[in-house]
Design a protein around this motif. Structure first.
Motif, PDB file in Angstrom:
ATOM      1  N   VAL B  28       0.839  -1.190   0.000  1.00 45.73           N
ATOM      2  CA  VAL B  28       0.000   0.000   0.000  1.00 45.73           C
ATOM      3  C   VAL B  28       0.881   1.250   0.000  1.00 45.73           C
ATOM      4  O   VAL B  28       2.112   1.164   0.081  1.00 45.73           O
ATOM      5  N   ASN B  29       0.250   2.386  -0.075  1.00 42.82           N
ATOM      6  CA  ASN B  29       0.967   3.656   0.032  1.00 42.82           C
ATOM      7  C   ASN B  29       0.230   4.529   1.021  1.00 42.82           C
ATOM      8  O   ASN B  29      -0.912   4.921   0.790  1.00 42.82           O
ATOM      9  N   CYS B  30       0.870   4.811   2.150  1.00 43.51           N
ATOM     10  CA  CYS B  30       0.210   5.573   3.215  1.00 43.51           C
ATOM     11  C   CYS B  30       0.959   6.854   3.557  1.00 43.51           C
ATOM     12  O   CYS B  30       0.691   7.439   4.605  1.00 43.51           O
ATOM     13  N   MET B  70       0.927   3.563   8.569  1.00 39.15           N
ATOM     14  CA  MET B  70      -0.164   2.571   8.486  1.00 39.15           C
ATOM     15  C   MET B  70      -1.174   2.780   9.597  1.00 39.15           C
ATOM     16  O   MET B  70      -2.375   2.540   9.412  1.00 39.15           O
ATOM     17  N   ASP B  71      -0.672   3.236  10.741  1.00 38.54           N
ATOM     18  CA  ASP B  71      -1.611   3.539  11.829  1.00 38.54           C
ATOM     19  C   ASP B  71      -2.574   4.645  11.406  1.00 38.54           C
ATOM     20  O   ASP B  71      -3.772   4.601  11.712  1.00 38.54           O
ATOM     21  N   ASP B  72      -2.041   5.634  10.706  1.00 42.43           N
ATOM     22  CA  ASP B  72      -2.898   6.735  10.242  1.00 42.43           C
ATOM     23  C   ASP B  72      -3.929   6.245   9.220  1.00 42.43           C
ATOM     24  O   ASP B  72      -5.031   6.794   9.127  1.00 42.43           O
ATOM     25  N   ALA B  73      -3.563   5.247   8.445  1.00 43.35           N
ATOM     26  CA  ALA B  73      -4.468   4.752   7.402  1.00 43.35           C
ATOM     27  C   ALA B  73      -5.561   3.844   7.972  1.00 43.35           C
ATOM     28  O   ALA B  73      -6.621   3.688   7.370  1.00 43.35           O
ATOM     29  N   PHE B 199       3.285  13.558   0.501  1.00 48.01           N
ATOM     30  CA  PHE B 199       2.475  13.750   1.703  1.00 48.01           C
ATOM     31  C   PHE B 199       1.214  14.527   1.336  1.00 48.01           C
ATOM     32  O   PHE B 199       1.102  15.053   0.227  1.00 48.01           O
ATOM     33  N   SER B 200       0.304  14.591   2.274  1.00 48.33           N
ATOM     34  CA  SER B 200      -0.928  15.320   1.993  1.00 48.33           C
ATOM     35  C   SER B 200      -1.331  16.092   3.227  1.00 48.33           C
ATOM     36  O   SER B 200      -2.346  15.823   3.864  1.00 48.33           O
ATOM     37  N   THR B 201      -0.494  17.070   3.552  1.00 48.32           N
ATOM     38  CA  THR B 201      -0.761  17.852   4.756  1.00 48.32           C
ATOM     39  C   THR B 201      -1.658  19.053   4.457  1.00 48.32           C
ATOM     40  O   THR B 201      -2.276  19.596   5.361  1.00 48.32           O
TER      41      THR B 201
END
Lengths: 474, 293
Positions: B28-30, B70-73, B199-201
């Motif tokens: 995956v990509n997180c 991964m925790d964020d996803a 990133f997507s901040t």
């Protein structure tokens, strides 16, 4: 001075910080500094390390100001460079420092000369010092020299013209040397610095982690024909004149001893006996005549010991493991007033043969120690190096039996042990069972005292369970 | 999937790639999570299809380099029971014997090691990237997700305004066994990032391509991705992915203003990878079927 932590003279010691100890030079605390707000953000942080100070001759260091969390690293840093050090730690660091000092004491060994690729002609200038600092930061091993040195690949003389930017100068030195010649490479971490000392087919690699967290999956390459590492490392590769291995987790400091002999893990076989037998301490007895023997002719560092070797044989039955040592001697070193009714502690200061045996392969630090002397004195110990508070030590009683006999005519003494399997955690032994075993002998008087080790530990101490061999039941 | 393989039943499509003995890694990509990522629902559906053709849940490993991402996803609550969600650090680490060694900017750590999951555990890999802009490589799709995503020590290819992603991405993606074991790519374009990726901040740089791409050719899929990101950037009135004008380079402004860039971007990494034999770059030769739902 806190007496509790006073150890051998070469090991770091603790000072209360009220006055500077005489003859010692203040050095800064070892530390990592990220400096993320300065210049371009980088994953290669600044490191305050004192190696360059020590390499150029500082022999007595006073770590006067050690912020919390830095005392153990300071002790390890000084130890790695063979520097006498006094520490003024944060009180909160004392337990960790004590643990580190215990480790350093356990691996203390005779000093060996530094191994280096680069000789830096040291004129005492700040520039020369900073060049050394930058080389060390890149794990390009160097030593301070007074002139051209034939023992290194390159000798450099830092000048203001050529080394005005010491970091770039170090980079150019690296390029000129070539990575393939570098004695040590560290992969997987930018905060682990190495020092290598060695001579005569053996070396010690000091790995210091200046980071704030344990370094994971550190890969190490050491050039120089090394074939074996102690303690045993993970994913060892020996090829193309170098050894590579992985350190799964490097907390603060690790000493890795390297050998060019490539000695593989020692294995000995114990042959099953038809029935239990009386202890005779006689290799000519029927039960011992045909038993295969292993020879011990080296010390804990793998260095050959002159004279005839010590031999060890083993038999086993359903209930017991038997060991018989044959120990040639020139002069016996016996304890006065021997007693054989109970444990003799410390027996290991006299002539003695020893067997360290463990049955747990997933807990190497737990094993049992058995000793017998020429006079039939004995001791059995429960050892747990990972949980010292839990180990029973000499309070443990295995119910093992011993017999000793001295043949003064042939100058050989014999020590025999009968060790109940049940005592060492083995139930229903069968052929093929493997036990971890270290076989040792202390012999003679100082200065001729020698320490035989069947499987070299790479340290002065016998207590390196990672280096045990294997005893297999047949 | 049926369109990709020509089968009527999706189970037959999946069975062309996977069987009961496979251990399948879902890469995956997180890095943009939780804003933009390989969506948990998409990943769960992939895992469900694998299970449907007999792959054991315990032999399916949703993975990424870093645990915190991964925790964020939050994949665990969504994927089928028994499917593993693991980072490299907590599952086998990196393989000391499988690496690319090179130096870009004089860095001392010259090795990038492949994850041990890939070299020792997986028999197949499904590559599940996002549709994202990338500050250094211009786009991050299939190639970069397995290259920089299955190896460690890769950020060293960017230094100040320069980046060596042109050759490094394809070089890493071509290393065996990663190359052979990556048998299927599913690019998640439900949400995407059109600037300042990976990133997507900053929410204003997220967009919604509303598409998934299924394929076996990572180069072809990334070639199509270039057009998606480029078109979006131009639609937003900022320079496209091929722009390398020095006047648009500003490391202080790029994060907030899409007119500016942080690195001299290297969208050519996709074409470079095609020259390594990793796939087809020429649009005229790419077989691409679009299905609108």
């Amino acid at each position: 001075v806190i007496p509790l932590l006073l150890l051998a003279a070469v090991l770091p010691r603790v000072h209360d910080g009220s006055t500077d100890p005489a003859g010692f030079t203040r050095v800064p605390a070892p530390a990592v500094k990220m400096r993320m707000s300065e210049a371009t953000a980088t994953r290669v942080p600044w490191i305050d390390a004192n190696g360059w100070r020590f390499e150029r001759g500082l022999k007595k260091a006073y770590y006067a100001e050690l912020p919390r969390g830095s005392a153990a690293l300071a002790a390890a840093e000084a130890f790695a460079y063979g520097v006498e050090a006094v520490l003024n730690p944060d009180p909160a660091d004392l337990p960790e420092l004590e643990k580190m000092l215990g480790y350093l004491k356990s691996i203390d060994a005779a000093a060996m000369p530094p191994m280096a690729n680069i000789g830096v002609i040291d004129d005492g200038s700040a520039l020369a010092g900073e060049v050394m600092n930058m080389l060390g930061r890149r794990n390009i091993l160097y030593k301070a020299v007074s002139g051209p040195d034939k023992t290194v690949n390159l000798t450099v003389k830092p000048t203001a013209d050529g080394a005005g930017n010491p970091n770039e100068f170090a980079a150019r030195i690296r390029e000129k040397l070539g990575d393939e010649k570098r004695l040590v490479r560290i992969y997987g971490s930018y905060v682990v610095l190495a020092r290598l000392t060695g001579e005569g087919g053996r070396a010690r690699l000091h790995l210091l982690n200046y980071g704030r967290r344990p370094a994971a999956d550190v890969r190490v390459r050491v050039v120089g024909g090394w074939k074996a590492a102690t303690p045993p490392m993970r994913d060892v590769e020996v090829a193309e004149g170098a050894i590579e291995f992985s350190v799964p987790e490097l907390a603060t400091y690790l000493a890795v001893d390297l050998s060019s002999s490539g000695e593989a893990r020692k294995t000995m076989e114990s042959v099953r006996a038809a029935a239990e037998f009386e202890l005779t301490a006689d290799p000519a007895a029927a039960q011992w005549r045909e038993a295969p023997a292993v020879s011990i002719a080296q010390d804990t560092f793998g260095k050959a010991i002159a004279g005839p070797p010590t031999e060890v044989r083993s038999r086993w039955t359903e209930r017991n493991l038997y060991l018989l040592y044959s120990a040639p001697y020139d002069e016996l070193n016996l304890k006065p007033n021997p007693q054989t009714a109970a444990d003799t502690v410390p027996l290991w200061d006299w002539d003695v043969v020893e067997a360290f045996i463990g049955s747990e392969f997933d807990h190497l630090g737990h094993y049992y120690e058995f000793e017998v002397s020429p006079q039939g004195e004995w001791v059995d110990l429960d050892i747990d190096r990972d949980h010292r508070a839990k180990e029973l030590g000499a309070a443990w009683n295995s119910q093992f039996a011993v017999r000793a006999r001295v043949d003064r005519e042939r100058h050989v003494w014999y020590g025999e042990m009968r060790i109940p399997f049940e005592a060492i955690g083995v139930k229903g032994p069968k052929a093929g069972l493997e036990l971890r075993a270290g076989l040792y002998r202390c012999a003679g008087r100082v200065p001729n005292r020698v320490y035989y080790a069947w499987s070299a530990t790479g340290q002065r101490t016998f207590h390196v369970p990672e280096a045990f061999g294997v005893l297999r039941l047949r | 999937m049926t369109s990709l393989t020509g089968d009527r039943d999706a189970r037959d499509s999946w069975a062309r790639f996977f069987n009961t003995s496979d251990v399948v890694g879902i890469k995956v990509n997180c890095s943009g999570a939780p804003g933009a990522m390989s969506m948990p629902e998409v990943v769960a559906e992939i895992a469900g299809n694998l299970i449907a053709v007999g792959v054991k849940p315990a032999n399916i490993v949703v993975h990424e380099r870093n645990r915190n991402q991964m925790d964020d996803a939050r994949y665990e609550p969504v994927v089928p029971a028994g499917v593993l969600v693991k980072s490299a650090g907590e599952y086998l680490g990196y393989d000391p014997r499988t690496y690319v060694e090179c130096t870009f900017f004089g860095e001392d750590d010259t090795r990038s090691n492949m994850m041990r999951m890939v070299t020792e555990r997986f028999t197949k890999i499904i590559n599940v990237p996002n549709m994202k802009d990338h500050s250094a490589s211009a786009v991050t799709g299939c190639l970069k997700n397995i290259a920089y995503g299955e190896f460690n020590n890769v950020a060293r290819s960017h230094y100040r305004e320069k980046t060596e992603t042109l050759s490094f991405i394809g070089t890493l993606a071509a290393v065996e066994p990663l190359r052979s074991r990556t048998v299927l790519s599913i690019m998640d374009g439900i949400r995407g990032v059109w600037h300042a990726g990976p990133f997507s901040t900053n929410k204003k740089f997220r967009f919604y391509p509303k598409q998934l791409k299924f394929g076996t050719d990572p180069v072809a899929m990334d070639r199509l991705l270039i057009d998606v990101i480029d078109a979006k950037r131009k639609a937003e009135g900022v320079p496209g992915v091929f722009d390398r004008s020095p006047k648009n380079f500003d490391p202080r402004k790029w994060a907030a203003d899409a007119k500016y860039q942080r690195f001299q971007r290297e969208p050519g990494h996709v074409e470079y990878a095609s020259r390594l034999g990793l796939g087809v770059y020429d649009l005229a030769k790419i077989q691409h079927t679009e299905i609108r739902l």
